[in-house]
Enzyme design. Structure first.
Site, PDB file in Angstrom:
ATOM      1  N   TRP A   1       0.837  -1.207   0.000  1.00  0.00           N
ATOM      2  CA  TRP A   1       0.000   0.000   0.000  1.00  0.00           C
ATOM      3  C   TRP A   1       0.864   1.247   0.000  1.00  0.00           C
ATOM      4  CZ3 TRP A   1      -4.322  -1.332  -1.831  1.00  0.00           C
ATOM      5  CH2 TRP A   1      -4.958  -2.520  -1.451  1.00  0.00           C
TER       6      TRP A   1
ATOM      7  N   ASP B   1      -1.618   6.600   6.496  1.00  0.00           N
ATOM      8  CA  ASP B   1      -2.652   5.661   6.063  1.00  0.00           C
ATOM      9  C   ASP B   1      -2.875   4.681   7.212  1.00  0.00           C
ATOM     10  OD1 ASP B   1      -4.173   3.625   4.974  1.00  0.00           O
ATOM     11  OD2 ASP B   1      -2.836   3.222   3.280  1.00  0.00           O
TER      12      ASP B   1
ATOM     13  N   LYS C   1     -12.005  -2.009   6.799  1.00  0.00           N
ATOM     14  CA  LYS C   1     -11.096  -2.838   7.582  1.00  0.00           C
ATOM     15  C   LYS C   1     -11.500  -2.879   9.055  1.00  0.00           C
ATOM     16  CE  LYS C   1      -8.422  -3.629   4.017  1.00  0.00           C
ATOM     17  NZ  LYS C   1      -7.524  -2.595   3.477  1.00  0.00           N
TER      18      LYS C   1
END
Ligand SMILES: *Cc1c(COP(=O)(O)O)cnc(C)c1O
Length: 354
Positions: free
Chosen positions: A100, A167, A191
């Protein structure tokens, strides 16, 4: 029978949230209307959006500190470019700790220079880089607090003079941090917070307005702040599920309460991984994530037996990401310690059988 859901995302949410959200889809608050057929400008929905925004700031301890919470669309992946669009004038620094992070770097490079301050890519991201030097003159620094795919988590965050962007998609609201050290936090809902479709952005307003480029409306944080996160039709159902999860978390005692439970779950599983000779952890011990535990089965011949055993025990979503292989147990906030105990029992049974 309800499964023990270790899926990495979209993932488990509290059972009460599923129940209340499904009731609201049929009939919201005895209004005779579904939550997904009412106007997003109605008082009912505006109240939901405002409660979600204020609960997010309250739980993070960021009320009255110049931060604004937004529920935007386009996933965390859109934040990879939106952060750069709004903040990158000439040069930004990135810590590369996983797929990511790597993707966020690729997007930011479209807007200016990206300095990769540190990276663990060569080691297939099995650890968090440490002891790196942070150059001066960066517009901001970007990091990924929890690496969902590899199962590592940052404990010591970079200290910089400029804004810190993070993030937190896969560990938001799971552990207590001094969140005021961050200037912009983003997290995809699916998530640890709600149904896929929205992304929480918490931004300190005074870092905005420093770039010279024109920003398209949908990508402009300041515009979304000015419109109270209602510039266009928000993903109403997703925001609603986030609000319900945040309410659930507040009732439970907030982040510090859930962190205690998360620590217990992680300890239970990691001690089995370490003690059971059939398994090995994928990451270095000191950087292990309490959200996503990655591990491999040392003897591939046992794979079929093990896979059949955990499926038989009602476990779902244990396969590792294709770039790591092996297994990944995601233990998000809503996963109970009983579910982790079921997995640990299966691992122990395999050892006795083998
Ligand atoms: C899942 C994930 C993403 C991508 O989220 P989308 O909402 O699918 O764009 C980004 N960062 C991290 C850390 C993730 O776990």
């Amino acid at each position: 029978m309800k499964k023990h859901n270790f899926s990495a995302g979209p993932c488990i949410l509290p059972q009460d949230v599923f129940k209340e959200a499904s009731r609201a889809v049929v009939d919201y608050n005895n209004s005779g209307l579904s939550i997904i057929e009412i106007s997003h400008r109605s008082k009912d929905f505006v109240d939901i959006m405002e409660e979600a925004r204020s609960l997010a700031l309250e739980l993070l301890g960021l009320e009255g500190k110049g931060y604004k919470a937004l529920f935007l669309q386009g996933g965390a992946s859109t934040q990879f470019l939106m952060t750069a669009y709004n903040l990158l004038q000439t040069k930004a620094g990135y810590i590369n700790t996983g797929n990511w992070s790597d993707k966020s770097i690729k997007e930011a490079a479209l807007f200016g220079d990206v300095v990769e301050i540190a990276s663990s890519k060569k080691a297939n991201y099995n650890h968090i880089p440490k002891g790196y030097k942070i150059p001066k003159g960066l517009d901001y620094i970007h990091c990924t607090s929890n690496n969902t795919i590899f199962g590592t988590q940052i404990n010591d965050f970079p200290i910089a003079d400029g804004p810190l962007v993070c993030d937190m998609s896969s560990d938001i609201f799971s552990r207590q941090l001094d969140f005021s050290k961050f200037d912009l936090i983003y997290a995809g809902a699916q998530k640890n917070m709600g149904a896929a479709g929205t992304t929480l952005v918490v931004v300190k307003e005074d870092i905005l307005g420093k770039v010279e480029r024109q920003i398209p409306s949908m990508l402009d944080y300041q515009l979304h702040i000015n419109k109270a996160s209602m510039f266009n039709t928000p993903p109403v159902f997703s925001v609603y599920t986030c609000m319900l999860t945040l309410r659930w978390l507040k009732k439970l005692g907030g982040i510090s309460a859930i962190e205690e439970i998360n620590e217990k779950k992680a300890k239970l599983l990691y001690s089995e991984i370490d003690l059971n000779p059939l398994f090995q952890g994928f990451t270095v011990e000191e950087d292990r994530s309490i959200m996503n535990a990655t591990f491999t089965l040392l003897n591939e011949d046992l794979k079929e037996t093990f896979d059949a055993m955990w499926k038989e025990a009602g476990i779902n979503g244990l396969n590792g990401h294709r770039t790591v292989g092996g297994y990944r147990a995601s233990m998000y906030n809503a996963l109970s310690i009983e579910s982790v105990a079921v997995l640990v029992d299966v691992m122990g049974d395999l050892e006795r059988k083998a």
